[in-house]
Design a protein around this motif. Structure first.
Motif, PDB file in Angstrom:
ATOM      1  N   GLU A   1       0.824  -1.207   0.000  1.00 53.89           N
ATOM      2  CA  GLU A   1       0.000   0.000   0.000  1.00 53.89           C
ATOM      3  C   GLU A   1       0.859   1.257   0.000  1.00 53.89           C
ATOM      4  N   ALA A   2       1.934   1.251   0.765  1.00 53.78           N
ATOM      5  CA  ALA A   2       2.820   2.414   0.799  1.00 53.78           C
ATOM      6  C   ALA A   2       3.436   2.662  -0.578  1.00 53.78           C
ATOM      7  N   CYS A   3       3.857   1.595  -1.234  1.00 57.70           N
ATOM      8  CA  CYS A   3       4.480   1.725  -2.551  1.00 57.70           C
ATOM      9  C   CYS A   3       3.502   2.264  -3.580  1.00 57.70           C
ATOM     10  N   PHE A   4       2.336   1.633  -3.691  1.00 56.23           N
ATOM     11  CA  PHE A   4       1.361   2.069  -4.691  1.00 56.23           C
ATOM     12  C   PHE A   4       0.855   3.483  -4.400  1.00 56.23           C
ATOM     13  N   ALA A   5       0.623   3.791  -3.126  1.00 59.50           N
ATOM     14  CA  ALA A   5       0.135   5.128  -2.774  1.00 59.50           C
ATOM     15  C   ALA A   5       1.186   6.184  -3.093  1.00 59.50           C
ATOM     16  N   ALA A   6       2.443   5.893  -2.792  1.00 57.61           N
ATOM     17  CA  ALA A   6       3.511   6.848  -3.083  1.00 57.61           C
ATOM     18  C   ALA A   6       3.608   7.111  -4.580  1.00 57.61           C
ATOM     19  N   LEU A   7       3.507   6.056  -5.380  1.00 52.67           N
ATOM     20  CA  LEU A   7       3.555   6.226  -6.833  1.00 52.67           C
ATOM     21  C   LEU A   7       2.353   7.027  -7.316  1.00 52.67           C
ATOM     22  N   ARG A   8       1.185   6.792  -6.736  1.00 51.50           N
ATOM     23  CA  ARG A   8      -0.008   7.543  -7.123  1.00 51.50           C
ATOM     24  C   ARG A   8       0.092   9.005  -6.697  1.00 51.50           C
ATOM     25  N   ALA A   9       0.920   9.293  -5.710  1.00 54.34           N
ATOM     26  CA  ALA A   9       1.140  10.674  -5.283  1.00 54.34           C
ATOM     27  C   ALA A   9       2.230  11.353  -6.110  1.00 54.34           C
ATOM     28  N   GLY A  10       2.918  10.567  -6.940  1.00 58.25           N
ATOM     29  CA  GLY A  10       3.977  11.131  -7.775  1.00 58.25           C
ATOM     30  C   GLY A  10       5.354  11.064  -7.153  1.00 58.25           C
ATOM     31  N   ALA A  11       5.471  10.361  -6.036  1.00 57.86           N
ATOM     32  CA  ALA A  11       6.760  10.274  -5.350  1.00 57.86           C
ATOM     33  C   ALA A  11       7.722   9.341  -6.066  1.00 57.86           C
ATOM     34  N   VAL A  12       8.994   9.493  -5.752  1.00 57.05           N
ATOM     35  CA  VAL A  12      10.025   8.536  -6.141  1.00 57.05           C
ATOM     36  C   VAL A  12      10.248   7.637  -4.927  1.00 57.05           C
ATOM     37  N   VAL A  13       9.996   6.355  -5.074  1.00 58.58           N
ATOM     38  CA  VAL A  13      10.050   5.411  -3.959  1.00 58.58           C
ATOM     39  C   VAL A  13      11.485   4.938  -3.728  1.00 58.58           C
ATOM     40  N   VAL A  14      11.907   4.986  -2.475  1.00 59.58           N
ATOM     41  CA  VAL A  14      13.251   4.536  -2.089  1.00 59.58           C
ATOM     42  C   VAL A  14      13.091   3.376  -1.107  1.00 59.58           C
ATOM     43  N   PRO A  15      13.120   2.131  -1.574  1.00 58.69           N
ATOM     44  CA  PRO A  15      12.975   0.987  -0.658  1.00 58.69           C
ATOM     45  C   PRO A  15      14.244   0.780   0.159  1.00 58.69           C
ATOM     46  N   ILE A  16      14.063   0.515   1.450  1.00 59.69           N
ATOM     47  CA  ILE A  16      15.188   0.253   2.348  1.00 59.69           C
ATOM     48  C   ILE A  16      14.924  -1.057   3.084  1.00 59.69           C
ATOM     49  N   SER A  17      15.907  -1.918   3.124  1.00 55.83           N
ATOM     50  CA  SER A  17      15.765  -3.200   3.802  1.00 55.83           C
ATOM     51  C   SER A  17      15.408  -2.991   5.266  1.00 55.83           C
ATOM     52  N   PHE A  18      14.456  -3.760   5.759  1.00 57.17           N
ATOM     53  CA  PHE A  18      14.066  -3.663   7.157  1.00 57.17           C
ATOM     54  C   PHE A  18      15.160  -4.217   8.072  1.00 57.17           C
ATOM     55  N   ASP A  19      16.104  -4.921   7.487  1.00 54.01           N
ATOM     56  CA  ASP A  19      17.235  -5.466   8.248  1.00 54.01           C
ATOM     57  C   ASP A  19      18.508  -4.640   8.075  1.00 54.01           C
ATOM     58  N   ALA A  20      18.401  -3.483   7.429  1.00 56.75           N
ATOM     59  CA  ALA A  20      19.584  -2.659   7.173  1.00 56.75           C
ATOM     60  C   ALA A  20      20.164  -2.106   8.473  1.00 56.75           C
ATOM     61  N   ALA A  21      21.484  -1.928   8.478  1.00 53.36           N
ATOM     62  CA  ALA A  21      22.159  -1.308   9.622  1.00 53.36           C
ATOM     63  C   ALA A  21      21.871   0.189   9.633  1.00 53.36           C
ATOM     64  N   GLU A  22      22.072   0.821  10.790  1.00 54.98           N
ATOM     65  CA  GLU A  22      21.773   2.255  10.921  1.00 54.98           C
ATOM     66  C   GLU A  22      22.520   3.082   9.875  1.00 54.98           C
ATOM     67  N   GLY A  23      23.780   2.760   9.643  1.00 53.53           N
ATOM     68  CA  GLY A  23      24.557   3.516   8.670  1.00 53.53           C
ATOM     69  C   GLY A  23      24.010   3.393   7.268  1.00 53.53           C
ATOM     70  N   GLU A  24      23.510   2.209   6.926  1.00 54.80           N
ATOM     71  CA  GLU A  24      22.928   1.994   5.600  1.00 54.80           C
ATOM     72  C   GLU A  24      21.638   2.792   5.442  1.00 54.80           C
ATOM     73  N   ILE A  25      20.839   2.806   6.492  1.00 52.72           N
ATOM     74  CA  ILE A  25      19.586   3.560   6.440  1.00 52.72           C
ATOM     75  C   ILE A  25      19.877   5.048   6.309  1.00 52.72           C
ATOM     76  N   SER A  26      20.777   5.542   7.130  1.00 58.15           N
ATOM     77  CA  SER A  26      21.130   6.958   7.110  1.00 58.15           C
ATOM     78  C   SER A  26      21.655   7.371   5.749  1.00 58.15           C
ATOM     79  N   TYR A  27      22.554   6.567   5.194  1.00 57.28           N
ATOM     80  CA  TYR A  27      23.147   6.897   3.897  1.00 57.28           C
ATOM     81  C   TYR A  27      22.079   7.028   2.828  1.00 57.28           C
ATOM     82  N   ARG A  28      21.133   6.113   2.784  1.00 57.58           N
ATOM     83  CA  ARG A  28      20.091   6.148   1.760  1.00 57.58           C
ATOM     84  C   ARG A  28      19.150   7.337   1.942  1.00 57.58           C
ATOM     85  N   LEU A  29      18.785   7.618   3.184  1.00 53.71           N
ATOM     86  CA  LEU A  29      17.897   8.756   3.428  1.00 53.71           C
ATOM     87  C   LEU A  29      18.545  10.068   3.005  1.00 53.71           C
TER      88      LEU A  29
END
Length: 239
Positions: free
Chosen positions: A73-101
């Motif tokens: 739902e988050a993915c489809f809704a974001a696309l319908r809003a015109g957003a660019v979706v950035v998927p991040i692994s739920f198991d990613a380390a803090e540094g990986e999450i920070s870098y992507r954001l």
């Protein structure tokens, strides 16, 4: 055989399914399910409310969730809003999450209620302040929730129809250096459905597809899981 009818704007595909099989389950996980009619309505409301909250076409929205209906739902809704979706692994380390954001300049983040503290810490340490929306258990207590956004919006979803615009930033594994964000379009993500799963797989609306692979990846397996279910004649997916 290329099924070109499977390549279309997300809103068009969702509407097609909602009209043809409104009560059929589209996706389910261990906690809940959603029918095609509900999926179309809920993602439209979420998209409209994201726009009300300030999301503009081209803004980056990170999805930091485990596999499940909330992710879809988050993915489809974001696309319908015109957003660019950035998927991040739920198991990613803090540094990986920070870098992507930071690297993707994410102005919005959708995450689990249980990850409120870690997301807050990451954002403070990185000096960023994206709008955070929560999903799943404890979401309402954590802050703005997907469930609330799925309520009646009173406004139509933006629903951009350009399927060749940049719609995803998928990060490489980083095995040969810093992970790099790759821009992908909706057309590119749906191509695997049209060229492979819709033809070679010979799927019909009598099939049920189990998708245990991580949805944050961009490989054929997970892009199929995330996107091909909105194609005509496709099947409900168990996540």
């Amino acid at each position: 055989m290329l099924h070109v009818d499977l390549i279309a704007p997300i809103a068009t595909l969702l509407d097609r399914h909602a009209k043809k099989r409104p009560e059929q389950v589209a996706y389910w996980d261990a906690t809940r399910s959603v029918t095609y009619a509900q999926l179309a309505d809920r993602t439209a409301s979420i998209a409209a409310n994201l726009a009300k909250a300030g999301l503009k076409e081209g803004d980056r929205l990170a999805i930091y969730l485990p596999n499940g209906v909330d992710w879809i739902e988050a993915c489809f809704a974001a696309l319908r809003a015109g957003a660019v979706v950035v998927p991040i692994s739920f198991d990613a380390a803090e540094g990986e999450i920070s870098y992507r954001l930071v690297d993707a300049d994410c102005g919005f983040v959708v995450t689990a209620g249980a990850r409120k503290e870690i997301v807050g810490k990451i954002c403070r340490d990185a000096g960023i302040s994206p709008s955070v929306i929560f999903a799943g258990a404890g979401a309402d207590e954590a802050g703005p929730s997907m469930a609330n956004l799925a309520g009646t919006s009173g406004a139509p979803a933006p629903d951009p129809d350009d399927i060749d615009r940049s719609a995803f930033i998928i990060y490489t594994s980083g095995t040969t250096g810093r992970a790099k964000g790759v821009l992908l379009s909706i057309r590119g993500m749906l191509w695997i459905s049209a060229a492979c799963w819709g033809s070679m797989g010979e799927l019909s609306d009598k099939d049920v597809v189990r998708s245990p692979l991580p949805l944050f990846q961009s490989g054929p397996e997970s892009s199929k899981s995330a996107c091909f279910q909105v194609a005509p004649g496709s099947t409900p997916s168990a996540l």
